[in-house]
Design a protein around this motif. Structure first.
Motif, PDB file in Angstrom:
ATOM      1  N   THR A 429       0.840  -1.204   0.000  1.00 52.16           N
ATOM      2  CA  THR A 429       0.000   0.000   0.000  1.00 52.16           C
ATOM      3  C   THR A 429       0.875   1.254   0.000  1.00 52.16           C
ATOM      4  O   THR A 429       0.597   2.231  -0.691  1.00 52.16           O
ATOM      5  N   VAL A 430       1.942   1.216   0.798  1.00 50.64           N
ATOM      6  CA  VAL A 430       2.840   2.366   0.850  1.00 50.64           C
ATOM      7  C   VAL A 430       3.435   2.614  -0.532  1.00 50.64           C
ATOM      8  O   VAL A 430       3.467   3.750  -1.019  1.00 50.64           O
ATOM      9  N   LYS A 431       3.865   1.550  -1.180  1.00 53.77           N
ATOM     10  CA  LYS A 431       4.443   1.673  -2.525  1.00 53.77           C
ATOM     11  C   LYS A 431       3.459   2.332  -3.474  1.00 53.77           C
ATOM     12  O   LYS A 431       3.825   3.164  -4.291  1.00 53.77           O
ATOM     13  N   LEU A 432       2.229   1.917  -3.341  1.00 56.34           N
ATOM     14  CA  LEU A 432       1.181   2.446  -4.216  1.00 56.34           C
ATOM     15  C   LEU A 432       1.028   3.959  -4.033  1.00 56.34           C
ATOM     16  O   LEU A 432       1.014   4.714  -5.009  1.00 56.34           O
ATOM     17  N   PHE A 433       0.950   4.414  -2.800  1.00 61.18           N
ATOM     18  CA  PHE A 433       0.797   5.847  -2.542  1.00 61.18           C
ATOM     19  C   PHE A 433       2.029   6.634  -2.984  1.00 61.18           C
ATOM     20  O   PHE A 433       1.933   7.808  -3.305  1.00 61.18           O
ATOM     21  N   MET A 434       3.196   5.978  -2.957  1.00 59.14           N
ATOM     22  CA  MET A 434       4.440   6.689  -3.269  1.00 59.14           C
ATOM     23  C   MET A 434       4.847   6.541  -4.743  1.00 59.14           C
ATOM     24  O   MET A 434       5.871   7.063  -5.164  1.00 59.14           O
ATOM     25  N   GLN A 435       4.055   5.826  -5.474  1.00 59.24           N
ATOM     26  CA  GLN A 435       4.325   5.623  -6.892  1.00 59.24           C
ATOM     27  C   GLN A 435       4.084   6.924  -7.673  1.00 59.24           C
ATOM     28  O   GLN A 435       3.084   7.597  -7.474  1.00 59.24           O
ATOM     29  N   ARG A 436       5.025   7.272  -8.570  1.00 62.70           N
ATOM     30  CA  ARG A 436       4.772   8.422  -9.448  1.00 62.70           C
ATOM     31  C   ARG A 436       3.724   8.015 -10.455  1.00 62.70           C
ATOM     32  O   ARG A 436       3.960   7.141 -11.280  1.00 62.70           O
ATOM     33  N   ARG A 437       2.581   8.621 -10.365  1.00 67.11           N
ATOM     34  CA  ARG A 437       1.471   8.209 -11.228  1.00 67.11           C
ATOM     35  C   ARG A 437       0.495   9.361 -11.365  1.00 67.11           C
ATOM     36  O   ARG A 437       0.466  10.245 -10.521  1.00 67.11           O
ATOM     37  N   PRO A 438      -0.337   9.341 -12.394  1.00 68.19           N
ATOM     38  CA  PRO A 438      -1.354  10.390 -12.472  1.00 68.19           C
ATOM     39  C   PRO A 438      -2.372  10.185 -11.352  1.00 68.19           C
ATOM     40  O   PRO A 438      -2.599   9.050 -10.931  1.00 68.19           O
ATOM     41  N   LEU A 439      -2.946  11.270 -10.870  1.00 63.21           N
ATOM     42  CA  LEU A 439      -4.005  11.145  -9.874  1.00 63.21           C
ATOM     43  C   LEU A 439      -5.339  11.438 -10.551  1.00 63.21           C
ATOM     44  O   LEU A 439      -5.381  12.029 -11.624  1.00 63.21           O
ATOM     45  N   LYS A 440      -6.389  11.033  -9.900  1.00 63.07           N
ATOM     46  CA  LYS A 440      -7.725  11.294 -10.461  1.00 63.07           C
ATOM     47  C   LYS A 440      -8.541  12.056  -9.440  1.00 63.07           C
ATOM     48  O   LYS A 440      -8.673  11.615  -8.301  1.00 63.07           O
ATOM     49  N   TRP A 441      -9.077  13.205  -9.884  1.00 64.47           N
ATOM     50  CA  TRP A 441      -9.910  13.966  -8.959  1.00 64.47           C
ATOM     51  C   TRP A 441     -11.011  14.672  -9.739  1.00 64.47           C
ATOM     52  O   TRP A 441     -10.932  14.814 -10.965  1.00 64.47           O
ATOM     53  N   GLY A 442     -12.030  15.108  -9.008  1.00 60.37           N
ATOM     54  CA  GLY A 442     -13.190  15.672  -9.685  1.00 60.37           C
ATOM     55  C   GLY A 442     -13.320  17.176  -9.553  1.00 60.37           C
ATOM     56  O   GLY A 442     -13.878  17.829 -10.420  1.00 60.37           O
ATOM     57  N   GLY A 443     -12.810  17.742  -8.443  1.00 61.18           N
ATOM     58  CA  GLY A 443     -12.999  19.179  -8.231  1.00 61.18           C
ATOM     59  C   GLY A 443     -14.445  19.492  -7.864  1.00 61.18           C
ATOM     60  O   GLY A 443     -15.146  18.656  -7.299  1.00 61.18           O
ATOM     61  N   ASN A 444     -14.863  20.672  -8.200  1.00 61.60           N
ATOM     62  CA  ASN A 444     -16.190  21.140  -7.810  1.00 61.60           C
ATOM     63  C   ASN A 444     -17.268  20.640  -8.776  1.00 61.60           C
ATOM     64  O   ASN A 444     -17.290  21.036  -9.928  1.00 61.60           O
ATOM     65  N   PRO A 445     -18.159  19.791  -8.277  1.00 57.89           N
ATOM     66  CA  PRO A 445     -19.190  19.276  -9.187  1.00 57.89           C
ATOM     67  C   PRO A 445     -20.188  20.359  -9.589  1.00 57.89           C
ATOM     68  O   PRO A 445     -20.900  20.211 -10.573  1.00 57.89           O
ATOM     69  N   ARG A 446     -20.228  21.445  -8.818  1.00 59.14           N
ATOM     70  CA  ARG A 446     -21.209  22.495  -9.113  1.00 59.14           C
ATOM     71  C   ARG A 446     -20.622  23.683  -9.865  1.00 59.14           C
ATOM     72  O   ARG A 446     -21.268  24.714 -10.024  1.00 59.14           O
ATOM     73  N   ALA A 447     -19.359  23.543 -10.249  1.00 61.99           N
ATOM     74  CA  ALA A 447     -18.709  24.684 -10.897  1.00 61.99           C
ATOM     75  C   ALA A 447     -19.461  25.055 -12.181  1.00 61.99           C
ATOM     76  O   ALA A 447     -19.787  24.192 -12.982  1.00 61.99           O
TER      77      ALA A 447
END
Ligand code: TRP
Length: 504
Positions: A429-447
């Motif tokens: 799990t630690v390796k996974l969090f520390m892996q250089r990788r793209p992240l996925k996020w949504g931001g403001n759904p009401r923007a």
């Protein structure tokens, strides 16, 4: 004075030497936090309003909180409602961006100096997690192993690197979303785009400025003098091309919101910082803000990091003291058993109660200095219940033992829930969090307007080879973690619904 009487003394609890106050002024800086000590030898609570004045930060007031609620549709966290997260720089600009659907990210960190994590360490991370859940944005967590090596005479590189792995597990156990969280160690991550930014920042700080800000002198090792640029460069999005993309004309404008304790933000001109300046060392985000304001990338200005400050959880010994990882009696550790928690609170928690039951019934207790009550402000979410306790204690209806029992119950609950999650975090799990990788996020759904998010353009696809690629195992693990998070969220929502139905 009655309020200065420590009823905990009835338990004959010795105050450990290391946290025993000597007469002094209030000092707060990256290495020292202590309240003013009066002539009577009693430590006063840290005066945070004075801090706001002297640091030149802004107070988080009701108006800002109301705006926060309007913009996010979420009730402010109890730390915000209770003034535990109490000051900021440019937080309103972050809300502007959120409102417009423009990207920003969260940045926080920890110096891996020990593997004994206590409740004082987890507090800022709890709040950071809540911010991440609220804003749905990437979070970058820096583990400053280099700092902890440079700023200690004794620690070896191997030692601090060892703490890194353990500390990462503790941080992950707070419950961060692996899809939007990147944890890195300086020793591992410095290089490439990050190093370019470190050098860029360091080029704009003179030795004179570093001396003025941090109090370095001619005997300070030069690693310490340079360290601020490493901590500072993490506030620039372009240090993370795998998350924000390679195009610096875009990333240069993406600001960080940095949640941290107020001690990370000392002001260069604070006359009251009378502590040994040679030891005052952490990077100053104010310096990074100043440099950001002066820098441009191809004509585009650098975004200044915004800050949001929390106050410290006092040590068991009372207001004006800070928990220490190396003093067992000063803190509740995340490894403590229910019994240890009970004994520590009963034995050491500084009490605002009176010396005798009769006096206490007559005059009531002082919640402003009472450690059990202060901990409840952090850990008891229910405002009504907290208010009931406050009133009962101040009127003398509730005794110190009763108040402590509630505090013990809440802390036991908090710590054991953490321990359950922590037991599930393994090296993979630690390796996974520390892996250089793209992240996925949504931001403001009401923007209202959809501003193209950087991850859609440059960083959206995982690199096919090299460091960006995740193994099948890691992908599986990621999916599992995501599902667990979703389940948890659903359960929480159901519980809230049931509770609402009950009270309706
Ligand atoms: N220097 C901090 C420490 O010793 C760690 C840190 C790095 C940090 N970057 C940060 C803390 C940003 C708060 C915010 O603990």
């Amino acid at each position: 004075m009655a309020t200065n009487v420590n009823a905990a003394a009835l338990d004959e609890s010795p105050v450990p030497d290391a946290v025993q106050p000597k007469q002094q002024k209030q000092t707060v800086d990256p290495y020292n936090v202590s309240g003013e000590v009066g002539e009577d030898g009693v430590v006063k609570a840290i005066d945070y309003n004075k801090l706001i004045d002297e640091f030149g930060t802004k107070k988080i007031d009701d108006e800002l909180l109301a705006r926060f609620e309007r913009v996010t549709g979420k009730r402010p966290h109890h730390f915000l409602r209770r003034g535990i997260v109490f000051s900021h720089r440019d937080f309103e600009l972050i809300l502007d961006r959120y409102e417009r659907g423009e990207p920003f990210f969260l940045y926080t960190g920890r110096g891996p100096s020990s593997d004994s994590v206590h409740i004082g360490h987890t507090i800022p991370f709890e709040f950071t997690k809540w911010l991440q859940d609220t804003f749905d944005v990437p979070l970058i967590i820096m583990l400053t192993d280099d700092e902890k090596y440079l700023f200690s005479e004794k620690r070896t590189i191997e030692e601090v690197q060892g703490y890194c792995n353990d500390n990462a597990k503790d941080i992950i156990a707070i419950g961060f979303d692996p899809a939007k969280t990147f944890i890195f160690s300086d020793f591992d991550y410095v290089g490439g785009a990050f190093y370019r930014n470190i050098v860029r920042l360091s080029k704009h700080i003179t030795l004179n400025q570093a001396r003025a800000i941090f109090g370095f002198n001619d005997s300070t090792n030069i690693g310490r003098i340079h360290f601020g640029s490493i901590q500072g460069a993490t506030s620039w999005a372009s240090s993370f091309p795998h998350i924000f993309g390679e195009d610096e004309t875009k990333t240069v404008g993406i600001p960080a919101l940095i949640p941290c304790a107020i001690d990370q933000d000392p002001c260069e001109h604070c006359a009251f910082l009378t502590i040994a300046h040679t030891e005052l060392t952490r990077a100053d985000f104010r310096m990074t803000r100043d440099v950001s304001a002066r820098l441009k990338y191809q004509g585009k200005p650098y975004a200044k990091p915004a800050l949001i400050h929390s106050l410290f959880l006092p040590a068991l010994q009372g207001p004006g003291t800070k928990m220490s990882a190396s003093i067992d009696e000063s803190a509740i550790f995340m490894r403590d058993t229910p019994n240890q928690i009970k004994n520590k609170i009963n034995k050491y928690a500084f009490s605002g109660g009176k010396v005798s039951i009769e006096e206490h019934r007559q005059f009531g207790g002082d919640t402003s200095v009472d450690v059990a009550f202060q901990y409840l402000r952090f850990f008891l979410e229910d405002d009504e219940e907290l208010e009931k306790i406050r009133v009962a204690y101040e009127k003398g209806e509730m005794l110190t033992g009763e108040l402590k029992a509630i505090c013990i119950r809440e802390l036991q609950r908090y710590v054991s829930a953490f321990q359950e999650r922590r037991a599930k975090v393994d090296d993979e799990t630690v390796k996974l969090f520390m892996q250089r990788r793209p992240l996925k996020w949504g931001g403001n759904p009401r923007a209202p307007i959809v501003v193209p998010k950087v991850e859609d353009g440059d960083a959206g696809e995982a690199k096919e080879d090299g460091e960006g690629k995740m193994t099948k195992n890691q992908l599986k693990k990621l999916e599992k973690l995501r599902q667990a998070e979703a389940k948890k969220a659903q359960k929480k929502a159901e519980k809230a619904e049931q509770a609402a139905a009950k009270t309706a």
